[in-house]
Scaffold this active site. Structure first.
Site, short mmCIF file in Angstrom:
data_model
loop_
_atom_site.label_atom_id
_atom_site.label_comp_id
_atom_site.label_asym_id
_atom_site.label_seq_id
_atom_site.Cartn_x
_atom_site.Cartn_y
_atom_site.Cartn_z
N ASP A 60 44.85 48.06 30.57
CA ASP A 60 44.40 46.88 31.30
C ASP A 60 45.67 46.21 31.82
O ASP A 60 46.38 45.55 31.07
CB ASP A 60 43.62 45.97 30.35
CG ASP A 60 43.28 44.62 30.97
OD1 ASP A 60 43.54 44.44 32.18
OD2 ASP A 60 42.76 43.75 30.25
N LYS A 120 50.87 40.89 39.67
CA LYS A 120 49.63 41.49 40.15
C LYS A 120 49.07 40.74 41.36
O LYS A 120 48.35 41.30 42.17
CB LYS A 120 48.61 41.48 39.00
CG LYS A 120 47.35 42.27 39.27
CD LYS A 120 46.50 42.28 38.01
CE LYS A 120 45.17 42.95 38.23
NZ LYS A 120 44.38 42.90 36.98
N GLU A 168 37.65 46.66 36.47
CA GLU A 168 37.71 45.91 35.22
C GLU A 168 36.32 45.56 34.67
O GLU A 168 36.05 45.81 33.49
CB GLU A 168 38.55 44.64 35.39
CG GLU A 168 40.03 44.96 35.50
CD GLU A 168 40.85 43.85 36.15
OE1 GLU A 168 40.29 42.77 36.40
OE2 GLU A 168 42.04 44.09 36.43
#
Lengths: 181, 630
Positions: free
Chosen positions: B25, B87, B186
């Protein structure tokens, strides 16, 4: 290699082990589609050689494309006609019966009036009902023509169907506009 | 006579080598890595028992100087070289970044490249490289913990990531030396962690993800193994950090404390806010207490007050939830499961309000920080082939429509959104001029009708077809989207069977032949008109640049530079050092500019040597010509 056995030459109905017809067993299509994806999806080859992975992507794409064609009634009917060697290209010149054209204009007008209606959602629902019922009738006609191998008539009926689907799309975009407003 | 072979029912008789696989993740604030061991998925911890790896990298002259928790702890000492929330940048162009709130958080180097670079002491860094450094640490943790090399990983990405952002994430993994089995959304990973993919009936799932700094709501439809993302919404500037900030504001207000620029005070206030927040998970009251300037401040925070502070923030997330439902054309009652993701969903009031909103119990059994990594690990285990009997199949859909530009700046859709992937579509084009031998195509992604409202993915030039009368050439362009949602394009001229040469200019991707031409001064903040400050900054800048240059030159000056090139750089360096002693900011700036200009060649060669092999080329590779499969 497992991916070598795949036959790209089969037509989409053969691929899913179904008879060529406008009427299909949706459950069987779904089941066989999932079965094939379980066998050929690239995820099954995540740890395999790159050649096999690339082939798996091609095969899975082909299976998805076939499924998307047979899953949608209009596309399925067009494909039946295509298998019979006829084009359903909407740009080919063809005559439309005047009765149908009249209905079309009425439906289009009722769509245009929706935004100014006192209850636009209600107006939209009723226009949609009209369109849907006409689609159902046209679909049944097409299906019968194809079953009886009356392909020219089937083509006419598919062209009407294409028109109606466009109207249904317009109804959807009108709804989106109403939602955003 | 053969001996009886004994095997478990259903077990393959051929010995199967267990492949090491992990789920990662890669988060905005924190990252995690998980794996399946003895049939159960669990996150991997560091030596100190910490599973959470802050997505923070600090760069020094010699590269990464601190990473993870250490880098986050040191962030205040060296904010410019400490990169967090990278990110937010991945897959974006400099213009995208300038238009977003992320622009405040990064110092970008001005470049001619389509991929923006962040200024650090270790040289300019792309978001891909910074992400790769984070992934390398997670890879090392996994390999150390599992005692072997990873066969492959599943990396998760937000459901709304477009092709460029997905490609950039995959590039980062490649750069970190990871073999990516699959990119998984996700929210999909969170649903897998709860086993929702194994339900018999079709279901509609809401995944509520309140992280440290971002909020995402995704509505998924799960139909016998096919995950479809119906809609996503969220707020990239809303997260658990805002809860902490709200507590600090309340406390500061109570005691009339002026925090100002005092970083130490800010820090202890935030630490205390977090502690209070945790205490209020199962207490009705907590003490907010700090020592400041030999004085002790203390307030008691009741659960009631805490609720009223958090309420406002949760209301904002619920507004997004309503938007996501509207987009998906669903009512609250259509939602069968609500999955809670992100550490901030531990706060009871958050759970309660979300539960009330969807009018059902929300799923919270799995640690909300870990649930995405756990789901990714489960999927990685299946993909590694460690579960030969599993018939789990995760079919995903294309998150955004792919199309090409046609006349008048309009978009013609080639592959609509929510098409099950992988998928291939062929589109035929022809020439419109006699003797035409080339054609340009512009590929875009998005749902809007106009090209300018969509995201440009790349421009393609098809060359080398046989000259013919207008309209006679038949150029078939094949758009292939793989299981990760990544696009490749190939083309063939059908009459001559000549493969058209495909030239690509990715809009925001890294180019093979890309050369870093210049590193200019990006310190052009208009508001910094105070001369003293300018001067100080220029001096720091000069010191930093000289230090970086010295470090680099001591390593490889002779490898990349001729004697005269080297001398030129050294002269310019000396000029910077001398003007650094003056009080003239402008002079230092000019000297620096001169130095940057003469070291341009050196920088470019070094960049190419270090970045070149791993990072460039993939755009071309992935667009290599293929035969039409059908």
């Amino acid at each position: 290699m497992e991916t070598d056995n795949f036959n790209f030459e089969q037509n989409y109905f053969e691929l899913f082990d179904l008879p060529v017809s406008c009427e299909i067993d949706a459950a069987k299509l779904r089941e066989n589609f999932m079965q094939m994806q379980r066998q050929y999806h690239p995820d099954r080859f995540a740890a395999a050689s790159s050649t096999e992975r690339r082939r798996a992507v091609q095969i899975a794409s082909h299976i998805n494309g076939a499924h998307q064609t047979l899953d949608v009634p209009l596309k399925r009917a067009e494909y039946c006609l295509q298998l019979a060697g006829l084009s359903t290209d909407s740009e080919t010149d063809a005559k439309m019966d005047s009765m149908f054209l009249m209905q079309q204009m009425e439906l289009r007008e009722s769509l245009e009036e929706i935004s100014s209606a006192s209850d636009p959602y209600k107006a939209l629902d009723s226009a949609r009902e009209d369109i849907d019922s006409q689609i159902k009738t046209t679909q049944a006609e097409t299906s019968e023509c194809i079953a009886q191998q009356k392909y020219d008539e089937a083509r006419e009926s598919i062209r009407r169907w294409q028109f109606l689907e466009k109207l249904a799309e317009e109804a959807n975009s009108i709804e989106a506009q109403l939602d955003d407003a | 006579m053969a001996l009886l072979q004994i095997s478990e029912p259903g077990e393959a008789t051929a010995p199967h080598q267990h492949r090491l696989a992990a789920g990662i993740d890669l988060g905005t604030t924190n990252s995690l890595v998980a794996t399946v061991r003895s049939g159960a998925a669990a996150v991997l911890e560091d030596e100190e028992g910490e599973a959470i790896f802050p997505s923070v990298v600090r760069y020094g002259n010699d590269g990464v100087s601190a990473i993870g928790r250490q880098a986050r702890e040191q962030a205040a000492e060296d904010p410019y070289n400490t990169i967090s929330s990278v990110k937010r940048l991945i897959g974006l162009s400099a213009e995208d970044i300038a238009a977003s709130s992320a622009s405040m958080m990064f110092q970008l180097v001005e470049t001619d490249s389509t991929v923006p670079r962040i200024r650090t002491d270790a040289g300019p860094k792309t978001a891909i490289e910074v992400s790769a450094d984070i992934l390398k640490s997670l890879k090392a943790r996994a390999e150390q913990s599992l005692g072997g090399e990873l066969g492959g990983v599943v990396v998760t990405v937000p459901a709304y990531f477009d092709d460029t952002q997905r490609q950039a994430t995959k590039d980062a993994a490649k750069l970190a030396g990871l073999n990516v089995y699959r990119l998984v959304n996700e929210p999909t990973a969170a649903a897998i962690a709860y086993g929702l993919d194994r339900q018999e009936t079709d279901s509609t799932i809401a995944v509520y993800d309140l992280g440290g700094g971002t909020f995402d709501i995704s509505i998924l439809k799960l139909e016998r193994g096919v995950f479809e993302v119906l809609s996503t919404a969220g707020d990239t500037a809303l997260g658990g950090d805002d809860i902490d900030q709200a507590l600090v504001s309340w406390f500061v207000g109570e005691h009339d404390i002026t925090v100002g620029e005092d970083a130490a005070l800010q820090r202890s206030l935030l630490d205390q806010a977090r502690a209070v927040k945790h205490q209020l998970t199962d207490a009705n009251e907590a003490q907010f207490q700090i020592e400041y300037q030999d004085k002790s401040y203390c307030s008691s925070l009741s659960l009631e007050t805490f609720r009223s502070l958090v309420h406002v923030l949760v209301d904002r997330t619920l507004k997004s939830c309503r938007g996501a439902l509207r987009q998906a054309k669903l009512k609250k009652t259509d939602i069968d499961n609500v999955v809670m993701v992100g550490g901030s969903t531990r706060v009871p009031i958050v759970r309660q309000m979300v539960s009330e909103f969807f009018d059902q119990d929300v799923l919270t059994d799995i640690n909300p920080d870990e649930v995405v990594a756990v789901g990714a690990a489960l999927q990685a285990d299946v993909l590694a082939g460690n579960k030969p009997d599993s018939d789990m199949l995760l079919l995903d859909v294309n998150p955004l429509s792919l199309g090409i530009e046609t006349h008048g700046g309009l978009v013609e859709q080639i592959i609509p959104r929510n098409t099950t992937i992988p998928v291939a579509r062929a589109q035929e084009f022809t020439t419109f001029k006699d003797g035409q031998t080339a054609m340009a195509l512009h590929v875009v992604q998005g749902e809007r009708d106009l090209v300018r409202d969509c995201r440009s993915l790349g421009r393609f030039e098809l060359r080398g077809f046989v000259p013919a009368v207008a309209g006679q050439a038949r150029i078939q362009v094949m758009f292939q989207v793989d299981a990760d949602g990544l696009l490749t394009v190939s083309a063939i001229e059908k009459i001559s069977e000549v493969h058209a040469e495909v030239q690509i200019k990715p809009s925001y991707g890294l180019l093979d032949a890309e050369i870093e031409t210049m590193i200019r001064d990006s310190m052009t903040h208009a508001e910094q008109d105070v001369a003293a400050r300018m001067l100080q900054e220029q001096r720091v800048e000069a010191e930093r640049t000289v230090a970086a240059l010295d470090a680099a030159m001591s390593r490889d000056a002779d490898e990349f530079l001729t004697a005269s090139e080297k001398q030129k750089i050294l002269d310019a360096r000396e000029y910077v050092v001398q003007s650094g002693k003056s009080d003239d900011a402008e002079a230092i700036k000019n000297a620096l500019r001169e130095l940057e200009s003469v070291s341009e060649v050196y920088v470019a060669r070094r960049m190419n040597a270090s970045v070149g092999e791993t990072m460039t080329g993939k755009n071309i590779d992935s667009y290599q010509k293929q035969d039409n499969p059908s």
